[in-house]
Structures are given as C-alpha cells and as structure tokens.
Design an enzyme around this catalytic site. Structure first.
Site, short mmCIF file in Angstrom:
data_model
loop_
_atom_site.label_atom_id
_atom_site.label_comp_id
_atom_site.label_asym_id
_atom_site.label_seq_id
_atom_site.Cartn_x
_atom_site.Cartn_y
_atom_site.Cartn_z
CG PHE A 12 70.35 33.07 -22.13
CD1 PHE A 12 70.51 33.76 -23.01
CD2 PHE A 12 69.45 34.35 -21.84
CE1 PHE A 12 69.84 33.34 -24.85
CE2 PHE A 12 68.39 33.78 -22.42
CZ PHE A 12 68.82 34.66 -24.10
CG ASP A 44 70.08 37.43 -15.16
OD1 ASP A 44 68.71 37.07 -15.20
OD2 ASP A 44 70.24 37.30 -16.60
CE LYS A 79 62.50 35.11 -18.89
NZ LYS A 79 61.94 34.55 -20.59
N1 PLP Z 1 68.41 36.54 -18.29
C1 PLP Z 1 67.97 35.59 -17.66
C2 PLP Z 1 67.91 34.61 -16.95
C3 PLP Z 1 66.72 35.05 -19.00
O1 PLP Z 1 66.34 34.08 -18.62
C4 PLP Z 1 66.24 35.68 -20.29
C5 PLP Z 1 65.67 34.91 -20.92
O2 PLP Z 1 65.40 34.63 -21.28
C6 PLP Z 1 66.66 37.00 -20.48
C7 PLP Z 1 67.55 37.63 -19.62
C8 PLP Z 1 66.32 37.75 -21.42
O3 PLP Z 1 65.59 38.26 -21.17
P1 PLP Z 1 64.91 38.96 -22.88
O4 PLP Z 1 64.44 38.10 -23.09
O5 PLP Z 1 63.46 39.80 -21.98
O6 PLP Z 1 65.42 40.41 -23.26
#
Ligand code: PLP
Length: 394
Positions: free
Chosen positions: A136, A221, A250
């Site tokens: 994700f 990520d 986050k």
């Molecule tokens: N990358 C990861 C691993 C995530 O868990 C998330 C959100 O849950 C995101 C990216 C996207 O982040 P945002 O919701 O702040 O755009």
C-alpha cells in the site's frame, strides 16, 4: 448532539470512509474520549500516527510557540524548523537530504518522481518501478498505481503506466522482474495495510544487493513503520539494509500532517529548482511539530519502551493463541503487531470498541495492534483483558 453530528457528517462529507458511530473529541497519552465523555484505550493510534500518544506535551508546546511566531511562509524563503527537522532526520539515517510534503502519498509521489528523474538522467531513460503485491503506497493516481492490490485500482483505470508487481518476500521474482527499463524497486520493509507482513530473513539484504548489482534504486516506504514503530527509529535498521530513498509521514509530525522523502546526495542531485514542489511542504508549523516529535522519540526512551512493550504485548497475544483456536498467527516487530484470524475481524473490532478498546483490522482477517509507543504494561494488561472478553464472547 452526537446524533446530529453524525447526520450532518453523512449529509455534507463525501462518503469515502466507513466510520464507527463515535465522535472523538479529546485525547491524552494512550486514551481518547468521545463526545459523551466515554473513555477508550487507543491501540490504533490514528493508524500509526500517534506514536507519542495523544497531545504529547512537547509537541503541543512546539505547535503553540510556532503558531504565535509564524504559521506559513513559502519555500521561496528559508524556514528555520524545516532546516532543523531535515538536519535531525539526516543525522539519524542513511540520508543526506530531505524533501518535505504533507502526507505519505505525497512523500511517495516525490520518491516515484525522483526515481524516474534518476532513471532518465543517470540510467539512460529507465522509468519502470517494481513494487510488491499486497503493498500500500497511497491514494493519489501514481501511488494507487504503485499499490499492488486490485481493490484500490477498481474504477480508476487507466492507471499510470510503468509499474510492475512481484510477490513480497520472493527474491527470485525480484531478480526476474528487473528489465532494461527498470529504474527502482519499492517496498514497505513491513507491509502494513497488506496484513502486517514481515520480511523473511535476508529479504531486504537480498533486495539491497540485487539493486546494487543491477544499478537500480531501492526505495523503502516507511510511512507506517518508520518513526520508532518497530523499536528502531527506522524499520530498515532492524534488517541491516539501508535504501537509496525512504519515505516518511504519519507520526513524523506527532499528529500534524507532514510527509518526507529522504535520499542520498548523489540521487538528490537529480532534483533541481523547479523539478518538484509543494506549497505547504515543510511549512513552519508542521516542521516545528516534527522537530519536537523526532526529539521526543530520540530523547525520551520511546524506542526502548517500544521494544520492551512490543515484546510484552506480543507474548500476551501469543498466550491467547493457545486459548482460542481461531487465531492463526501472531506476527510483528516492536509495536506493530498483527493477529491473523481464521475469519473476518470486523466484528471483533466493533465489540472491542463497545468495551472501550480501539483496534483495527486490515486485509480482512488481520487484527492490527499499533498502540502509542509510550504505552505502559498496565495499559496493555487492560487492553488484553477487554480483548480476551471479546474473544470469549465471539
Ligand atoms: N504508505 C504506507 C505504507 C501507508 O501505510 C500509507 C497510509 O496508510 C500511505 C503510504 C499513504 O499515506 P497518506 O494516507 O498519508 O497519504
């Protein structure tokens, strides 16, 4: 009051979330209160945002002081807390340079764009990114395209071309997928939304070696697993395999919206004035909160507590496995813990909420326990008591 707010929400907001019938109005440490003054133990942390708990005093103080001084100026000028946050992040990671945005998706957008720029300029026109199934990476069109889960693609085709997916934890597939067009491989060191999937021994080290051998970039990520969640400031530190680019968001701002992309000097050179930008990226308020949050994580024994409490919580949850045969597996690192069930977890989440415990469920059958990293043994015991009651009833 609650009923009216919920009705208004249903009338005025675009319907993108399935919400619990609770209006949260106040938080302190690991606890939140709803509008009827009911207290909840928060083991969901705003989905890995409140790593320092709710309204950490150091973060609140920094926000208040910065709000009195300067809320916003553009990136056409130098910004004091932005520089300090970049210094802190680079001093404590593999990276030399930072680009700030406002969310995880934006951080990943920056990473994807930088990898493509590097591919174009340094690798002679390579543009393809490899990511993993069950990953994700966000909800913008590029990060949805990078996300290896069909359910997030539905209805948004055509997606951005140039993404290829491989199974997580499979080095052979990674090697086979690299083509003459590949510029980067992007993974979450631990898959979060995909179900708390841990890398097997040597997976990240293997990817690191492979990317070096092929001359392509390795992107982590760490939006969900960074900022202390695994007991180290960054998850990759657990696995001895640093990336070329890493994204954060986050909990980086202690509860305030912020995202960051970190990279090395050599790769950062591909971005020059005009290549990429964000109006609010690295603004004074968010970065002042970030400085306070990162300093608190580094200076207040938060990582140590995360490791100790992570072990404690994991042991307690593993103990439940002997009692309830529908629990398939407990897995995790630090305070990022998943419990895989034989069936969907939504009902358990609902019942925990009714009894005053917030947890969440991901990938359908995986209950996710991601309490603030400042959680105490007493709070874990209380959560386990509620959780055990719910499992007994179900
Ligand atoms: N990358 C990861 C691993 C995530 O868990 C998330 C959100 O849950 C995101 C990216 C996207 O982040 P945002 O919701 O702040 O755009």
């Amino acid at each position: 009051m609650k009923k009216r707010l919920i009705e208004q929400s249903q009338k005025h907001l675009v319907n993108t979330y399935t919400r619990f019938p609770v209006v949260l109005v106040k938080g302190k440490g690991c606890r939140v209160w709803d509008i009827d003054d009911r207290q909840y133990l928060d083991f969901a942390s705003g989905i890995a945002v409140n790593n320092l708990g709710h309204c950490h005093p150091r973060v609140v103080k920094a926000i208040q002081a910065q709000a009195r001084k300067l809320l916003h100026v553009s990136n056409l000028y130098y910004i004091e807390p932005q520089i300090e946050l970049a210094r802190l992040l680079t001093a404590n990671s593999f990276a030399d340079r930072v680009f700030f945005g406002n969310s995880g998706s934006e951080a990943n957008e920056a990473a994807i764009k930088l990898a493509r720029k590097y591919g174009n300029e340094i690798l002679g026109g390579k543009y393809e990114l490899i990511t993993t199934y069950e990953s994700f990476h966000g909800r913008t069109i590029a990060t949805v395209s990078a996300t290896g889960q069909k359910k997030f693609h539905a209805g948004f085709q055509p997606l951005l071309p140039g993404f290829k997916f491989i199974p997580f934890n499979d080095l052979k597939s990674a090697r086979a997928a690299i083509s003459p067009k590949t510029c980067a491989l992007m993974v979450e060191p631990i898959q979060g939304e995909g179900g708390v999937n841990l890398p097997s021994d040597n997976y990240l080290k293997g990817l690191r070696k492979l990317c070096r051998e092929k001359g392509i970039l390795l992107i982590y990520d760490e939006v969900q697993v960074g900022m202390g969640r695994t007991g180290r400031l960054f998850a990759y530190e657990n696995y001895g395999a640093p990336p070329d680019i890493m994204t954060l968001a986050k909990s980086l701002g202690g509860g305030v919206a912020i995202g960051a992309m970190l990279t090395t000097e050599e790769i950062a050179r591909c971005f020059t004035p005009g290549s990429h930008a964000s109006t609010f990226g690295g603004n004074p308020l968010a970065t002042a909160a970030g400085v306070a949050a990162v300093s608190a994580i580094l200076e207040e024994g938060v990582l140590e507590n995360c490791r100790r409490m992570g072990e404690y919580l994991c042991t307690k949850l593993t103990g439940l496995k002997d009692q309830f045969d529908f629990i398939k597996e407990i897995r995790g690192k630090g305070l990022m813990i998943g419990m895989e069930l034989e069936f969907a977890g939504a009902e358990i989440v609902n019942r925990c909420l009714e009894k005053g415990l917030l947890i969440n469920c991901t990938a359908g059958k995986v209950l996710r326990f991601i309490p603030p990293l400042i959680v105490t043994k007493r709070e874990i015991d209380k959560a386990i008591k509620i959780f055990t009651q719910v499992l007994t009833e179900i």
